[in-house]
Design a protein around this motif. Structure first.
Motif, PDB file in Angstrom:
ATOM      1  N   ARG A   9     102.241 -20.623  -7.292  1.00 26.08           N
ATOM      2  CA  ARG A   9     102.457 -19.445  -7.858  1.00 26.08           C
ATOM      3  C   ARG A   9     103.769 -18.538  -6.918  1.00 26.08           C
ATOM      4  O   ARG A   9     103.922 -17.706  -7.740  1.00 26.08           O
ATOM      5  CB  ARG A   9     100.850 -19.013  -7.906  1.00 26.08           C
ATOM      6  N   LYS A  52      88.843 -24.079   2.150  1.00 24.19           N
ATOM      7  CA  LYS A  52      89.709 -24.579   2.486  1.00 24.19           C
ATOM      8  C   LYS A  52      89.785 -24.281   3.457  1.00 24.19           C
ATOM      9  O   LYS A  52      90.923 -24.579   4.295  1.00 24.19           O
ATOM     10  CB  LYS A  52      91.005 -24.678   1.452  1.00 24.19           C
ATOM     11  N   ALA A  88      88.584 -24.990  -6.077  1.00 22.62           N
ATOM     12  CA  ALA A  88      87.451 -24.756  -6.280  1.00 22.62           C
ATOM     13  C   ALA A  88      85.887 -23.742  -5.944  1.00 22.62           C
ATOM     14  O   ALA A  88      84.993 -23.908  -6.009  1.00 22.62           O
ATOM     15  CB  ALA A  88      86.667 -25.158  -7.770  1.00 22.62           C
ATOM     16  N   GLU A 132      84.032 -20.742  -5.339  1.00 25.15           N
ATOM     17  CA  GLU A 132      83.014 -20.683  -6.132  1.00 25.15           C
ATOM     18  C   GLU A 132      82.731 -20.957  -6.880  1.00 25.15           C
ATOM     19  O   GLU A 132      81.435 -20.833  -7.254  1.00 25.15           O
ATOM     20  CB  GLU A 132      84.254 -19.482  -7.173  1.00 25.15           C
ATOM     21  N   ASP A 189      87.714 -16.792   0.615  1.00 25.39           N
ATOM     22  CA  ASP A 189      88.063 -17.641  -0.924  1.00 25.39           C
ATOM     23  C   ASP A 189      89.664 -16.786  -0.755  1.00 25.39           C
ATOM     24  O   ASP A 189      88.925 -15.743  -0.559  1.00 25.39           O
ATOM     25  CB  ASP A 189      88.392 -17.734  -1.971  1.00 25.39           C
ATOM     26  N   ILE A 190      90.654 -16.751  -1.387  1.00 19.31           N
ATOM     27  CA  ILE A 190      92.265 -15.651  -2.114  1.00 19.31           C
ATOM     28  C   ILE A 190      91.281 -14.691  -3.045  1.00 19.31           C
ATOM     29  O   ILE A 190      90.574 -15.238  -3.856  1.00 19.31           O
ATOM     30  CB  ILE A 190      92.626 -16.094  -2.256  1.00 19.31           C
ATOM     31  N   VAL A 191      91.241 -13.211  -2.801  1.00 22.65           N
ATOM     32  CA  VAL A 191      91.158 -12.490  -4.561  1.00 22.65           C
ATOM     33  C   VAL A 191      91.890 -11.450  -4.165  1.00 22.65           C
ATOM     34  O   VAL A 191      92.583 -11.012  -3.879  1.00 22.65           O
ATOM     35  CB  VAL A 191      89.640 -11.601  -3.534  1.00 22.65           C
ATOM     36  N   ASP A 192      91.912 -11.707  -5.997  1.00 19.00           N
ATOM     37  CA  ASP A 192      93.770 -10.598  -6.393  1.00 19.00           C
ATOM     38  C   ASP A 192      92.635  -9.709  -7.203  1.00 19.00           C
ATOM     39  O   ASP A 192      92.660  -8.919  -6.886  1.00 19.00           O
ATOM     40  CB  ASP A 192      94.445 -11.608  -6.953  1.00 19.00           C
ATOM     41  N   THR A 193      92.536 -10.042  -8.883  1.00 21.46           N
ATOM     42  CA  THR A 193      92.094  -9.517  -8.912  1.00 21.46           C
ATOM     43  C   THR A 193      90.719  -9.136  -9.282  1.00 21.46           C
ATOM     44  O   THR A 193      89.576  -8.549 -10.060  1.00 21.46           O
ATOM     45  CB  THR A 193      92.732  -9.541 -10.977  1.00 21.46           C
ATOM     46  N   GLY A 194      89.784 -10.253  -8.554  1.00 17.30           N
ATOM     47  CA  GLY A 194      87.879 -11.072  -8.860  1.00 17.30           C
ATOM     48  C   GLY A 194      88.092 -11.060 -10.269  1.00 17.30           C
ATOM     49  O   GLY A 194      86.854 -10.801 -10.087  1.00 17.30           O
ATOM     50  N   ASN A 195      88.589 -11.117 -10.949  1.00 20.20           N
ATOM     51  CA  ASN A 195      88.464 -12.160 -12.145  1.00 20.20           C
ATOM     52  C   ASN A 195      87.749 -13.865 -11.830  1.00 20.20           C
ATOM     53  O   ASN A 195      87.255 -13.915 -12.372  1.00 20.20           O
ATOM     54  CB  ASN A 195      89.422 -12.212 -13.635  1.00 20.20           C
ATOM     55  N   THR A 196      88.071 -14.403 -11.055  1.00 25.01           N
ATOM     56  CA  THR A 196      87.615 -14.991 -10.740  1.00 25.01           C
ATOM     57  C   THR A 196      85.922 -15.161 -10.324  1.00 25.01           C
ATOM     58  O   THR A 196      85.857 -15.765 -10.267  1.00 25.01           O
ATOM     59  CB  THR A 196      88.366 -15.897 -10.310  1.00 25.01           C
TER      60      THR A 196
HETATM   61  C1  PRP Z   1      93.234 -18.577  -6.565  1.00 21.71           C
HETATM   62  C2  PRP Z   1      91.797 -18.262  -5.541  1.00 21.71           C
HETATM   63  C3  PRP Z   1      90.828 -17.187  -6.364  1.00 21.71           C
HETATM   64  C4  PRP Z   1      91.567 -16.769  -7.337  1.00 21.71           C
HETATM   65  C5  PRP Z   1      91.392 -15.176  -7.331  1.00 21.71           C
HETATM   66  O1  PRP Z   1      92.644 -19.469  -6.954  1.00 21.71           O
HETATM   67  O2  PRP Z   1      92.176 -19.642  -5.166  1.00 21.71           O
HETATM   68  O3  PRP Z   1      90.264 -18.630  -7.147  1.00 21.71           O
HETATM   69  O4  PRP Z   1      93.243 -17.670  -7.689  1.00 21.71           O
HETATM   70  O5  PRP Z   1      91.746 -14.896  -8.017  1.00 21.71           O
HETATM   71  P1  PRP Z   1      91.520 -13.413  -8.837  1.00 21.71           P
HETATM   72  O6  PRP Z   1      90.911 -12.452  -7.820  1.00 21.71           O
HETATM   73  O7  PRP Z   1      92.996 -12.274  -9.333  1.00 21.71           O
HETATM   74  O8  PRP Z   1      91.393 -13.820 -10.069  1.00 21.71           O
HETATM   75  P2  PRP Z   1      94.445 -19.802  -7.984  1.00 21.71           P
HETATM   76  O9  PRP Z   1      94.080 -19.558  -9.268  1.00 21.71           O
HETATM   77  O10 PRP Z   1      95.602 -20.102  -7.473  1.00 21.71           O
HETATM   78  O11 PRP Z   1      93.839 -21.149  -8.210  1.00 21.71           O
HETATM   79  P3  PRP Z   1      93.585 -22.934  -7.489  1.00 21.71           P
HETATM   80  O12 PRP Z   1      91.813 -22.376  -7.409  1.00 21.71           O
HETATM   81  O13 PRP Z   1      93.582 -23.772  -7.980  1.00 21.71           O
HETATM   82  O14 PRP Z   1      94.210 -22.075  -7.047  1.00 21.71           O
END
Ligand code: PRP
Ligand code: ATP
Length: 215
Positions: A13, A118, A142, A144, A157-164
């Motif tokens: 990314r 991680k 993964a 989540e 974990d990383i949160v950007d849009t919160g969609n995941t």
């Molecule tokens: C990253 C991160 C979350 C997601 C968050 O995963 O681990 O799962 O982005 O982004 P969001 O809030 O916009 O949904 P990534 O898409 O890079 O996949 P990965 O788990 O393979 O690292």
């Protein structure tokens, strides 16, 4: 001055956002990196080469002097630790947050919650600073899935849009850190290759400022 400058880039990314920023700073790989199986690339500057490696390996290459400059997420840098690294520039790309998260409405009264992540070093530091006892479960991706499958009570974990999170019935709780990609420079390189590094730092700084100005 013939010293070669090696810049280590995080693949995935970050790479997609780093290449246009490098181009704005007039650093361009000689071939299309995204369509190549090579790992080492020449650029339009005879003395600058690019390495493309896993994000988590960037601080290691730079701290050991195997690369002079790196581009890595602040999450990766916090997890790795700052020994042997300078962090002179926030590149203002790949902005996101590192957060604790849990299933929506989960009761977190657990004496000792299990936290899957991680980012084990960041997580250990974050909870121990607050004198909160947790069991940390190391995962490689993964995250989540862990609360859904009963492996953990929370994740970091990383949160950007919160969609995941939403797609998996989870919600963000606490922000641990605001994240973006950073330029890092190795301690030895900063001393021995300063004359090479400074112009790269200057043109990247100008490219970042120009983008901020345009937004
Ligand atoms: C990253 C991160 C979350 C997601 C968050 O995963 O681990 O799962 O982005 O982004 P969001 O809030 O916009 O949904 P990534 O898409 O890079 O996949 P990965 O788990 O393979 O690292
Ligand atoms: P690897 O595949 O090597 O384990 P990774 O899956 O963490 O690495 P990416 O998902 O490409 O690699 O993320 C690289 C960096 O991009 C992260 O370290 C973080 O700084 C940033 N990042 C990750 N997810 C997001 C996101 N959803 N939005 C914005 N930036 C992100």
């Amino acid at each position: 001055m013939t010293t070669t400058l090696t810049i280590a880039l995080s693949k995935g990314r970050i790479l997609k956002e780093t290449l246009p920023l490098l181009a704005d700073a007039d650093i361009r790989p000689s071939v299309d990196i995204t369509n190549s199986r090579k790992l080492l690339f020449e650029t339009n500057h005879p003395h600058i080469q690019l390495l493309v490696i896993r994000a988590t390996d960037v601080p290691t290459y730079v701290a050991h002097g195997a690369a002079d400059i790196g581009v890595a997420g602040k999450d990766v840098l916090l997890e790795h630790g700052s020994a042997g690294l300078y962090e002179p520039l926030d590149l203002n790309i790949c902005r996101c947050r590192l957060m604790t998260c849990a299933m929506v409405g989960a009761r977190l009264g657990n004496q000792r919650p299990r936290v899957a992540t991680k980012f084990v070093n960041i997580t250990r530091r974050y909870f121990s600073k607050q004198s909160r006892q947790v069991d940390i479960i190391k995962l490689y991706g993964a995250m989540e899935l862990a609360p859904i499958m009963g492996l953990a009570d929370q994740i970091v974990d990383i949160v950007d849009t919160g969609n995941t999170l939403r797609a998996n019935g989870m919600e963000p709780l606490e922000t641990i850190a605001n994240i973006s990609a950073r330029m890092v420079v190795g301690g030895t390189a900063m001393k021995l290759k300063h004359a090479r590094i400074q112009p790269v730092m200057d043109s990247l700084t100008a490219a970042v400022s120009q983008r901020q100005h345009n937004n």
